[in-house]
Design a protein around this motif. Structure first.
Motif, PDB file in Angstrom:
ATOM      1  N   CYS A  78      87.776  81.351  62.934  1.00 34.41           N
ATOM      2  CA  CYS A  78      86.983  82.311  63.545  1.00 34.41           C
ATOM      3  C   CYS A  78      87.623  83.716  63.588  1.00 34.41           C
ATOM      4  CB  CYS A  78      86.775  81.962  65.118  1.00 34.41           C
ATOM      5  SG  CYS A  78      85.879  83.039  65.885  1.00 34.41           S
ATOM      6  N   HIS A 118      77.753  79.316  65.473  1.00 33.59           N
ATOM      7  CA  HIS A 118      77.605  80.196  66.538  1.00 33.59           C
ATOM      8  C   HIS A 118      76.664  80.347  67.640  1.00 33.59           C
ATOM      9  CE1 HIS A 118      81.012  82.141  64.225  1.00 33.59           C
ATOM     10  NE2 HIS A 118      81.382  82.549  65.243  1.00 33.59           N
ATOM     11  N   GLU A 145      83.094  77.577  60.976  1.00 30.12           N
ATOM     12  CA  GLU A 145      84.291  77.886  61.400  1.00 30.12           C
ATOM     13  C   GLU A 145      85.171  76.770  61.286  1.00 30.12           C
ATOM     14  OE1 GLU A 145      83.646  81.895  63.804  1.00 30.12           O
ATOM     15  OE2 GLU A 145      83.740  80.093  65.042  1.00 30.12           O
ATOM     16  N   ASP A 176      87.026  81.262  69.024  1.00 27.26           N
ATOM     17  CA  ASP A 176      85.928  80.207  68.834  1.00 27.26           C
ATOM     18  C   ASP A 176      86.414  78.974  68.307  1.00 27.26           C
ATOM     19  OD1 ASP A 176      83.800  81.893  69.663  1.00 27.26           O
ATOM     20  OD2 ASP A 176      83.200  82.333  67.747  1.00 27.26           O
TER      21      ASP A 176
HETATM   22 CO    CO Z   1      83.333  82.815  65.771  1.00 28.84          CO
END
Ligand code: CO
Ligand code: PEP
Length: 451
Positions: A74, A357, A399, A429
């Motif tokens: 991320c 996301h 990610e 994240d």
């Molecule tokens: Co992110």
């Protein structure tokens, strides 16, 4: 060329006249100016012919002739720019691409979220803890994560540190790629230390063994070594969020008569900064790179058509990628409308699904996480919906890390909320760990009927 139309008022700095979100406030504007000038004099990180080559590859993905695997952290951190981290990131991307090529029977275009993924959009400008308010952490290229006044002060010198780390990262990746690390004859180079204990290892090994057999067959049949016929390439991408950084690396290439962002091959605009009249879209419309934009559940038909008009007025294949990140819960309701809107405009886009996301949630203890099942569910729906509508899903955006972290729940080992505390490293994240990432690739390659 992507921007052969007269660009009227566009310059690398014209975004500064627009409303621009998510930029840090530097106390010393002159220090920022000096840094941007210094950065603009440094050599580029990538070159225009690589960028043009990627646009061609993306166009292939848009036609279903190739598949894009875009993945990485991320947020990269300056400190984590180490040999181990780069190697393990490359290893997992190579392993996944091999599994995907085998399953989808299409070449895979590897695009790392690396060598520049240092700036992060945040939901508030400041953060308050126990009555103390400081600027929020905006990524290592802006300020540092520890909650103290010195770390949180935006420092222009970090732009140079980020650029240098990006150069070190790319230099190492290029050496590995050129030095035979990516040689398809030796997938065992990509094995991660802890991999052999994985419940997925058997399945992965079968794929690499059958690949070795096919390579031998091909080489015997044609009398040519595979290495002579196919070079593995690797591209870099990051969110082009910090526009002073992007601007400083924007150069006019005489031979192409166009402006290129030479900090990365594929910059993208995040969902929070992609307003049609705002600074980011203004900056992106003038560069000749292939560009991507994240689109979320609130993007409507008018907006998408506006993006296509502004960012790809000549409708060049491979120029514009739309990365939808709708979440497992909205993908069925929203994706058909997005596909229909683009089709109605007759616009050429490459579709990628970011299955991360739209699926972020918090555990009871307040940790950000994502459930593996939701990630898979969004991916499966995306493949199905594109196929049903006669559209093409050209790739995935994830990610992920080659490390053995515990940030997302679920997967072959069934990580629970309680397991997250064990190895939660991300400052932003939650990422798939190597095993979860490999499992995503294995699952996608089993969805034969969605192609
Ligand atoms: Co992110
Ligand atoms: C990201 O890719 O890390 C990100 C912030 O994504 P989005 O713009 O889709 O929220």
């Amino acid at each position: 060329m992507a921007n052969a139309t007269p660009l009227d008022t566009w310059t690398p700095t014209s975004w500064q006249q627009k409303h621009t979100l998510q930029q840090p406030t530097y106390r010393d504007a002159q220090a920022l100016e000096r840094t941007v000038t210094a950065l603009a004099k440094l050599p580029p990180l990538v070159v225009s012919w690589e960028i043009d080559a990627l646009r061609e590859r993306l166009a292939q993905a848009g036609r279903g002739e190739a598949f894009i695997l875009q993945g990485g952290d991320c947020a990269e951190s300056l400190e984590a720019c180490s040999s181990d981290r780069i190697v393990s990131q490359l290893k997992i991307l190579l392993q996944m691409s091999l599994v995907l090529t085998n399953g989808l029977k299409r070449p895979v275009i590897r695009v790392g979220r690396l060598a520049g993924q240092y700036a992060k959009p945040r939901s508030a400008d400041t953060e308050t803890r126990e009555g103390v308010t400081l600027p929020c952490y905006r990524g290592d290229i802006v300020n540092l994560a520890p909650f103290d006044a010195v770390s949180r002060e935006p420092d222009p010198a970090l732009l140079l540190r980020g650029y240098e780390r990006a150069a070190l990262t790319l230099n190492f990746v290029r050496s590995l790629v050129d030095g035979g690390f990516t040689d398809l004859h030796h997938p065992e180079y990509w094995d991660l230390d802890f991999m052999r204990h994985s419940p997925l290892y058997e399945e992965y090994r079968k794929i690499t063994d059958s690949l070795a057999d096919s390579l031998t067959f091909f080489e015997h049949a044609t009398g040519r070594a595979m290495a002579d016929t196919q070079r593995i390439d690797f591209y870099a991408s990051h969110e082009g969020l910090h526009l002073h950084y992007e601007q400083a690396q924007t150069r006019y290439i005489q031979r192409r008569a166009a402006w290129y962002n030479l900090s990365t091959h594929l910059p993208w605009v995040g969902v929070r900064t992609a307003g049609l009249a705002d600074g980011h879209v203004e900056y992106f419309r003038g560069i000749a790179n292939p560009v991507a934009v994240k689109v979320g559940p609130s993007s409507d038909a008018d907006y998408l058509q506006g993006l296509c008009r502004i960012l790809n007025p000549e409708n060049i294949p491979g120029r514009l990628t739309l990365i939808h990140r709708l979440g497992a819960k909205d993908v069925d309701a929203k994706l058909p409308g997005l596909i229909a809107a683009v089709r109605a405009a007759g616009a050429n886009v490459v579709w990628i699904c970011d299955a991360m996301h739209g699926n972020t949630e918090s555990t009871k203890s307040g940790l950000k996480t994502r459930r593996f099942d939701n990630i898979l569910k969004e991916l499966e729906s995306a493949f199905r919906i594109h196929a049903q509508m006669g559209s093409i899903l050209g790739g995935v955006h994830l990610e992920m890390t080659g490390d053995n972290v515990t940030e997302c729940t679920g997967g072959a080992r069934g990580l629970s909320d309680e397991d997250l505390a064990r190895a939660y490293v991300s400052t932003v994240d939650p990422r798939l760990n190597y095993e979860q990432a490999l499992e995503v690739a294995l699952r996608i390659s089993r969805w034969q009927d969605h192609r």
